[in-house]
Design a protein around this motif. Structure first.
Motif, PDB file in Angstrom:
ATOM      1  N   THR A 197     -33.027  29.296 -13.357  1.00 22.02           N
ATOM      2  CA  THR A 197     -33.219  30.214 -12.233  1.00 22.02           C
ATOM      3  C   THR A 197     -31.898  30.602 -11.585  1.00 22.02           C
ATOM      4  O   THR A 197     -31.823  31.629 -10.920  1.00 22.02           O
ATOM      5  CB  THR A 197     -34.178  29.642 -11.171  1.00 22.02           C
ATOM      6  OG1 THR A 197     -33.683  28.383 -10.716  1.00 22.02           O
ATOM      7  CG2 THR A 197     -35.578  29.489 -11.730  1.00 22.02           C
ATOM      8  N   ALA A 198     -30.860  29.797 -11.776  1.00 26.02           N
ATOM      9  CA  ALA A 198     -29.547  30.120 -11.211  1.00 26.02           C
ATOM     10  C   ALA A 198     -28.830  31.196 -12.022  1.00 26.02           C
ATOM     11  O   ALA A 198     -27.925  31.852 -11.519  1.00 26.02           O
ATOM     12  CB  ALA A 198     -28.690  28.856 -11.142  1.00 26.02           C
ATOM     13  N   LEU A 199     -29.234  31.398 -13.267  1.00 27.02           N
ATOM     14  CA  LEU A 199     -28.580  32.395 -14.125  1.00 27.02           C
ATOM     15  C   LEU A 199     -29.027  33.811 -13.769  1.00 27.02           C
ATOM     16  O   LEU A 199     -30.156  34.012 -13.341  1.00 27.02           O
ATOM     17  CB  LEU A 199     -28.938  32.137 -15.593  1.00 27.02           C
ATOM     18  CG  LEU A 199     -28.362  30.896 -16.253  1.00 27.02           C
ATOM     19  CD1 LEU A 199     -28.973  30.718 -17.641  1.00 27.02           C
ATOM     20  CD2 LEU A 199     -26.850  30.989 -16.346  1.00 27.02           C
ATOM     21  N   PRO A 200     -28.161  34.792 -14.015  1.00 25.62           N
ATOM     22  CA  PRO A 200     -28.608  36.190 -13.900  1.00 25.62           C
ATOM     23  C   PRO A 200     -29.712  36.455 -14.919  1.00 25.62           C
ATOM     24  O   PRO A 200     -29.787  35.791 -15.951  1.00 25.62           O
ATOM     25  CB  PRO A 200     -27.351  37.004 -14.235  1.00 25.62           C
ATOM     26  CG  PRO A 200     -26.212  36.051 -14.131  1.00 25.62           C
ATOM     27  CD  PRO A 200     -26.759  34.676 -14.352  1.00 25.62           C
ATOM     28  N   VAL A 201     -30.574  37.428 -14.644  1.00 28.23           N
ATOM     29  CA  VAL A 201     -31.751  37.668 -15.476  1.00 28.23           C
ATOM     30  C   VAL A 201     -31.383  37.937 -16.939  1.00 28.23           C
ATOM     31  O   VAL A 201     -32.080  37.500 -17.848  1.00 28.23           O
ATOM     32  CB  VAL A 201     -32.638  38.790 -14.898  1.00 28.23           C
ATOM     33  CG1 VAL A 201     -31.988  40.142 -15.010  1.00 28.23           C
ATOM     34  CG2 VAL A 201     -33.993  38.800 -15.585  1.00 28.23           C
ATOM     35  N   ARG A 202     -30.299  38.627 -17.195  1.00 28.68           N
ATOM     36  CA  ARG A 202     -29.904  38.925 -18.579  1.00 28.68           C
ATOM     37  C   ARG A 202     -29.601  37.638 -19.349  1.00 28.68           C
ATOM     38  O   ARG A 202     -30.050  37.453 -20.467  1.00 28.68           O
ATOM     39  CB  ARG A 202     -28.694  39.857 -18.588  1.00 28.68           C
ATOM     40  CG  ARG A 202     -28.259  40.239 -19.978  1.00 28.68           C
ATOM     41  CD  ARG A 202     -27.067  41.198 -19.924  1.00 28.68           C
ATOM     42  NE  ARG A 202     -26.600  41.517 -21.238  1.00 28.68           N
ATOM     43  CZ  ARG A 202     -27.097  42.472 -22.000  1.00 28.68           C
ATOM     44  NH1 ARG A 202     -28.095  43.212 -21.572  1.00 28.68           N
ATOM     45  NH2 ARG A 202     -26.618  42.695 -23.199  1.00 28.68           N
ATOM     46  N   GLU A 203     -28.850  36.732 -18.726  1.00 27.93           N
ATOM     47  CA  GLU A 203     -28.504  35.481 -19.398  1.00 27.93           C
ATOM     48  C   GLU A 203     -29.713  34.556 -19.504  1.00 27.93           C
ATOM     49  O   GLU A 203     -29.895  33.858 -20.495  1.00 27.93           O
ATOM     50  CB  GLU A 203     -27.350  34.787 -18.674  1.00 27.93           C
ATOM     51  CG  GLU A 203     -26.074  35.606 -18.663  1.00 27.93           C
ATOM     52  CD  GLU A 203     -25.650  36.067 -20.048  1.00 27.93           C
ATOM     53  OE1 GLU A 203     -25.652  35.257 -20.983  1.00 27.93           O
ATOM     54  OE2 GLU A 203     -25.342  37.270 -20.205  1.00 27.93           O
ATOM     55  N   ARG A 204     -30.551  34.557 -18.476  1.00 30.01           N
ATOM     56  CA  ARG A 204     -31.781  33.770 -18.503  1.00 30.01           C
ATOM     57  C   ARG A 204     -32.672  34.236 -19.651  1.00 30.01           C
ATOM     58  O   ARG A 204     -33.213  33.442 -20.412  1.00 30.01           O
ATOM     59  CB  ARG A 204     -32.502  33.936 -17.167  1.00 30.01           C
ATOM     60  CG  ARG A 204     -33.600  32.959 -16.937  1.00 30.01           C
ATOM     61  CD  ARG A 204     -34.258  33.149 -15.603  1.00 30.01           C
ATOM     62  NE  ARG A 204     -33.359  33.568 -14.543  1.00 30.01           N
ATOM     63  CZ  ARG A 204     -33.773  34.026 -13.373  1.00 30.01           C
ATOM     64  NH1 ARG A 204     -35.052  34.116 -13.107  1.00 30.01           N
ATOM     65  NH2 ARG A 204     -32.911  34.402 -12.455  1.00 30.01           N
ATOM     66  N   ALA A 205     -32.812  35.561 -19.793  1.00 29.79           N
ATOM     67  CA  ALA A 205     -33.622  36.117 -20.881  1.00 29.79           C
ATOM     68  C   ALA A 205     -33.033  35.743 -22.229  1.00 29.79           C
ATOM     69  O   ALA A 205     -33.761  35.413 -23.173  1.00 29.79           O
ATOM     70  CB  ALA A 205     -33.720  37.635 -20.748  1.00 29.79           C
ATOM     71  N   ARG A 206     -31.718  35.780 -22.342  1.00 29.45           N
ATOM     72  CA  ARG A 206     -31.065  35.434 -23.609  1.00 29.45           C
ATOM     73  C   ARG A 206     -31.390  33.986 -24.013  1.00 29.45           C
ATOM     74  O   ARG A 206     -31.721  33.712 -25.160  1.00 29.45           O
ATOM     75  CB  ARG A 206     -29.552  35.623 -23.483  1.00 29.45           C
ATOM     76  CG  ARG A 206     -28.791  35.480 -24.776  1.00 29.45           C
ATOM     77  CD  ARG A 206     -27.289  35.625 -24.579  1.00 29.45           C
ATOM     78  NE  ARG A 206     -26.886  36.781 -23.809  1.00 29.45           N
ATOM     79  CZ  ARG A 206     -26.735  38.006 -24.300  1.00 29.45           C
ATOM     80  NH1 ARG A 206     -26.981  38.243 -25.559  1.00 29.45           N
ATOM     81  NH2 ARG A 206     -26.342  38.993 -23.517  1.00 29.45           N
ATOM     82  N   VAL A 207     -31.316  33.073 -23.051  1.00 26.38           N
ATOM     83  CA  VAL A 207     -31.599  31.660 -23.330  1.00 26.38           C
ATOM     84  C   VAL A 207     -33.060  31.473 -23.740  1.00 26.38           C
ATOM     85  O   VAL A 207     -33.372  30.806 -24.729  1.00 26.38           O
ATOM     86  CB  VAL A 207     -31.258  30.782 -22.100  1.00 26.38           C
ATOM     87  CG1 VAL A 207     -31.785  29.366 -22.259  1.00 26.38           C
ATOM     88  CG2 VAL A 207     -29.752  30.773 -21.863  1.00 26.38           C
ATOM     89  N   VAL A 208     -33.979  32.063 -22.975  1.00 23.70           N
ATOM     90  CA  VAL A 208     -35.411  31.899 -23.250  1.00 23.70           C
ATOM     91  C   VAL A 208     -35.771  32.503 -24.605  1.00 23.70           C
ATOM     92  O   VAL A 208     -36.476  31.879 -25.410  1.00 23.70           O
ATOM     93  CB  VAL A 208     -36.262  32.533 -22.125  1.00 23.70           C
ATOM     94  CG1 VAL A 208     -37.727  32.566 -22.508  1.00 23.70           C
ATOM     95  CG2 VAL A 208     -36.065  31.758 -20.832  1.00 23.70           C
ATOM     96  N   LEU A 209     -35.290  33.703 -24.891  1.00 24.57           N
ATOM     97  CA  LEU A 209     -35.620  34.359 -26.163  1.00 24.57           C
ATOM     98  C   LEU A 209     -35.028  33.612 -27.352  1.00 24.57           C
ATOM     99  O   LEU A 209     -35.631  33.554 -28.422  1.00 24.57           O
ATOM    100  CB  LEU A 209     -35.141  35.815 -26.152  1.00 24.57           C
ATOM    101  CG  LEU A 209     -35.894  36.729 -25.189  1.00 24.57           C
ATOM    102  CD1 LEU A 209     -35.155  38.061 -25.044  1.00 24.57           C
ATOM    103  CD2 LEU A 209     -37.323  36.953 -25.647  1.00 24.57           C
TER     104      LEU A 209
END
Length: 130
Positions: free
Chosen positions: A100-112
């Motif tokens: 949740t601390a990551l920007p949405v783009r990086e968060r999406a990259r990790v999850v995907l």
């Protein structure tokens, strides 16, 4: 379940099949990007409605799922941009706080990458316009 009997190349034959095949992954992606189950449900519903409203939605339900994931990430990005203040999520720990601390783009990259095990090329296609 409302799955049809005959499928060609394991592709959904109807929009109901399409939803049944992808609903769990779409919800999981939405939830992991927003951290809120109600918001994840709303975004998941909005993503399927967006695909359905598209003029050529039948082409998308017989292709790969990256188009759907792109819509989810775009909707999450819009949601987070509209949110006026950041709320502190309490009671979580470790990985979820870090995500949740990551920007949405990086968060999406990790999850995907790690939850959906998508190749880097597909991830870049999904995140291309964010």
């Amino acid at each position: 379940m409302l799955l049809s009997i005959t499928r060609k190349n394991n592709y959904p034959q109807s929009f109901v099949d399409y939803i049944n095949v992808h609903k769990d992954q779409v919800y999981q992606l939405s939830y992991m990007l927003t951290g809120d189950s109600c918001t994840a449900e709303e975004i998941s519903t909005a993503a399927f409605l967006e695909v359905y409203k598209q003029k050529n939605f039948k082409r998308h339900i017989t292709k790969n799922h990256t188009h759907l994931y792109r819509i989810v990430v775009d909707l999450v990005n819009d949601y987070l941009a509209e949110r006026k203040k950041e709320t502190k999520i309490v009671g979580r720990g470790g990985l979820e706080d870090s995500l949740t601390a990551l920007p949405v783009r990086e968060r999406a990259r990790v999850v995907l990458k790690y939850n959906f095990e998508l190749p880097a090329g597909d991830i870049e296609d999904i995140l291309e316009f964010i």
